[in-house]
Design a protein around this motif. Structure first.
Motif, PDB file in Angstrom:
ATOM      1  N   TRP A  76      54.789  29.364  12.339  1.00  0.00           N
ATOM      2  CA  TRP A  76      54.314  28.998  13.678  1.00  0.00           C
ATOM      3  C   TRP A  76      53.256  27.904  13.602  1.00  0.00           C
ATOM      4  CZ3 TRP A  76      50.246  32.140  16.824  1.00  0.00           C
ATOM      5  CH2 TRP A  76      50.113  31.585  18.101  1.00  0.00           C
ATOM      6  N   PRO A 102      49.258  29.903  28.561  1.00  0.00           N
ATOM      7  CA  PRO A 102      50.638  30.148  28.137  1.00  0.00           C
ATOM      8  C   PRO A 102      51.194  31.480  28.650  1.00  0.00           C
ATOM      9  CG  PRO A 102      49.321  29.378  26.302  1.00  0.00           C
ATOM     10  CD  PRO A 102      48.364  29.651  27.420  1.00  0.00           C
ATOM     11  N   VAL A 155      51.150  34.975  20.435  1.00  0.00           N
ATOM     12  CA  VAL A 155      50.243  36.128  20.488  1.00  0.00           C
ATOM     13  C   VAL A 155      50.493  36.991  21.722  1.00  0.00           C
ATOM     14  CG1 VAL A 155      47.790  36.716  20.807  1.00  0.00           C
ATOM     15  CG2 VAL A 155      48.454  35.106  19.037  1.00  0.00           C
ATOM     16  N   CYS A 183      47.525  26.247  26.694  1.00  0.00           N
ATOM     17  CA  CYS A 183      46.116  26.448  26.356  1.00  0.00           C
ATOM     18  C   CYS A 183      45.447  25.113  26.032  1.00  0.00           C
ATOM     19  CB  CYS A 183      45.986  27.400  25.175  1.00  0.00           C
ATOM     20  SG  CYS A 183      47.050  26.962  23.791  1.00  0.00           S
ATOM     21  N   LYS A 232      43.043  30.970  14.421  1.00  0.00           N
ATOM     22  CA  LYS A 232      43.043  31.799  15.633  1.00  0.00           C
ATOM     23  C   LYS A 232      44.328  32.622  15.687  1.00  0.00           C
ATOM     24  CE  LYS A 232      42.921  31.980  20.615  1.00  0.00           C
ATOM     25  NZ  LYS A 232      42.797  31.334  21.917  1.00  0.00           N
ATOM     26  N   SER A 265      39.914  29.034  23.323  1.00  0.00           N
ATOM     27  CA  SER A 265      39.933  27.759  22.593  1.00  0.00           C
ATOM     28  C   SER A 265      39.758  26.586  23.553  1.00  0.00           C
ATOM     29  CB  SER A 265      41.231  27.600  21.792  1.00  0.00           C
ATOM     30  OG  SER A 265      42.297  27.209  22.628  1.00  0.00           O
ATOM     31  N   CYS A 290      52.976  31.400  24.074  1.00  0.00           N
ATOM     32  CA  CYS A 290      52.111  31.650  22.923  1.00  0.00           C
ATOM     33  C   CYS A 290      52.656  32.885  22.215  1.00  0.00           C
ATOM     34  CB  CYS A 290      50.693  31.890  23.415  1.00  0.00           C
ATOM     35  SG  CYS A 290      49.649  32.753  22.249  1.00  0.00           S
ATOM     36  N   CYS A 348      49.028  26.353  17.598  1.00  0.00           N
ATOM     37  CA  CYS A 348      48.025  27.288  18.112  1.00  0.00           C
ATOM     38  C   CYS A 348      46.649  26.700  17.786  1.00  0.00           C
ATOM     39  CB  CYS A 348      48.177  28.667  17.496  1.00  0.00           C
ATOM     40  SG  CYS A 348      46.797  29.798  17.870  1.00  0.00           S
ATOM     41  N   PRO A 349      45.955  26.090  18.745  1.00  0.00           N
ATOM     42  CA  PRO A 349      46.322  25.781  20.123  1.00  0.00           C
ATOM     43  C   PRO A 349      47.575  24.881  20.194  1.00  0.00           C
ATOM     44  CG  PRO A 349      43.955  25.426  19.767  1.00  0.00           C
ATOM     45  CD  PRO A 349      44.567  25.640  18.427  1.00  0.00           C
TER      46      PRO A 349
HETATM   47 FE1  F3S Z   1      46.854  28.975  22.574  1.00  0.00          FE
HETATM   48 FE2  F3S Z   1      47.909  31.305  22.076  1.00  0.00          FE
HETATM   49 FE3  F3S Z   1      46.737  30.005  20.162  1.00  0.00          FE
HETATM   50  S1  F3S Z   1      46.784  30.738  23.892  1.00  0.00           S
HETATM   51  S2  F3S Z   1      45.111  28.914  21.195  1.00  0.00           S
HETATM   52  S3  F3S Z   1      48.587  29.346  21.247  1.00  0.00           S
HETATM   53  S4  F3S Z   1      46.590  32.209  20.511  1.00  0.00           S
END
Ligand code: F3S
Length: 415
Positions: free
Chosen positions: A303, A71, A365, A110, A383, A131, A363, A306-307
């Motif tokens: 949110w 991402p 993050v 991801c 995560k 992941s 993403c 994630c993934p």
């Molecule tokens: Fe993907 Fe970001 Fe979560 S790379 S696994 S959305 S921390």
């Protein structure tokens, strides 16, 4: 390649592969079927990383096996509506362009295995993104180490990687036997379990034995919603520890090997998931220092993805929203191709009708979230909850998908 017969860009790639092989005492190279490259968000790469990629692309290097991308730091289409600055967008686009020149498929996700990059059982690949690595090794039975961005790209360019670590049979045996004594039922339960096991395992290989308490995992590897549980488990162990491979008795493809458990293994018993729920909820938030709206339980952003979310996960959020409007921002992050499918199936329209967004390519993050004004976030991803406070600078609430949908609708974390 190393002699430079294929040009300086390929030589540079092979130098990286050979250097890693020497460090880890590899005896040979193995061909890889695909690569998944990390190091995409301009926020993380900065100008130096962008220049590095541009230089490599300028040396006529091109990937020779299917190579997909992690991402980015923004939705490549909707960045303006989401509030990302033009200056960030221009630099992020330059990163994507450099990868495109290298021949990389610039779908930014991801979950490359949801958009066609699906390694076979036993196939060697070179993947970055923890992941995805965990999923490839554990659920698909492919073989990859936790690559860094440059080494995964080097493997994509050379079509080879050094045979060490998880490419070798002997390193795929479990060194931590895990007994779970409490019921694990929901997505966030699996994330919580992964958080606890990852912390204990660090980079060891766990084997979940007699998984009767892992409710709903049967048939997980042949598809269905149980796959989300495995994804959540693996992503979480990769984040709280550095677990790149795990086995689940009767579920994952290599767990049936007669020698799956190393003789010098240790045993971990998990009796209670609550410590993980406690740890994954930001301290400052618990003490009432919320988002400045006068209520310590205030939530700015909820949110999911994630993934990156699958269609089934999106449908679950839509089902729980049940047409209600959201008070907090609600984002479901996913791959561009999955978003297109979701659009065709009416899921994007349903999320938007509630005031939420299905956001592609990015993403949270690795995005400059504070610039968008967000301060507090709720998620059912362990995560995400592990990384968001330190990487994105937001306070986190962690709970079930139902709790997160309720937070989106009320703008409050009601527990
Ligand atoms: Fe993907 Fe970001 Fe979560 S790379 S696994 S959305 S921390």
């Amino acid at each position: 390649m190393l002699a430079g017969d294929f040009g300086p860009g390929v030589r540079k790639a092979m130098e990286i592969i050979v250097a890693l092989g020497r460090i880890y005492d590899a005896q040979r190279l193995v061909p890889v079927g695909s690569a998944q490259v990390a190091g995409v968000s301009y926020r993380n790469l900065g100008e130096a990383g962008l220049e590095f990629l541009r230089e490599w692309a300028g040396q006529s290097a091109r990937v020779r096996v299917p190579t997909t991308l992690n991402p980015a730091g923004m939705d490549l289409h909707a960045w303006r509506e989401l509030g990302f600055s033009k200056s960030f967008a221009r630099r992020q686009e330059a990163v994507i362009e450099a990868y495109r020149r290298l021949g990389v498929r610039t779908t930014c996700t991801c979950t490359p295995y949801l958009v066609g990059n699906v390694p076979r059982l036993g196939e060697h690949v070179a993947w970055a993104e923890s992941s995805a690595v965990s999923y490839a090794n554990s659920v698909l039975g492919a073989r990859t180490n936790r690559e860094g961005g440059p080494s995964a790209l080097a493997a994509g360019i050379t079509g080879r990687t050094a045979a060490y670590g998880l490419h070798l049979d002997e390193n795929r045996r479990a060194t931590l036997r895990v007994v779970v004594r409490c019921p694990v039922r929901t997505l966030s339960d699996f994330g919580a379990l992964g958080y606890l096991v990852g912390q204990a395992a660090r980079n060891r290989v766990p084997l979940f034995v007699n998984p009767v308490n892992l409710v709903g995992l049967e048939g997980a590897c042949s598809g269905g919603s149980a796959l989300f549980f495995l994804r959540a488990l693996g992503a979480s162990m990769a984040a709280s520890g550095a677990v790149a491979l795990y086995h689940v008795e009767g579920v994952t493809p290599e767990a049936g090997r007669t020698d799956v458990l190393a003789s010098d293994h240790e045993t971990l018993v998990v009796e209670d998931l609550q410590p993980a729920y406690d740890a994954l909820n930001s301290d400052a938030h618990k003490n009432g220092n919320g988002n400045g709206n006068g209520n310590g339980n205030g939530i700015d952003l909820v949110w999911f993805g994630c993934p990156h979310a699958s269609l089934e996960e999106m449908a679950e959020v839509v089902r729980l929203l049940n047409g209600r409007r959201v008070k907090a921002a609600l984002w479901i992050t996913t791959a561009r191709e999955v978003r297109e499918q979701a659009e065709a199936e009416g899921l994007v329209a349903a999320v938007e009708a509630s005031g939420g967004r299905v956001v592609a390519d990015m993403c949270v993050v690795v995005a400059p979230m504070q610039e968008l004004g967000f301060r507090t976030l709720a998620t059912p991803s362990a995560k995400g909850a592990t990384y968001v406070p330190s990487h994105a600078g937001l306070q986190v609430r962690y709970g079930t998908v139902e709790q997160c949908v309720r937070a989106a609708v009320t703008g409050l974390w009601l527990g």
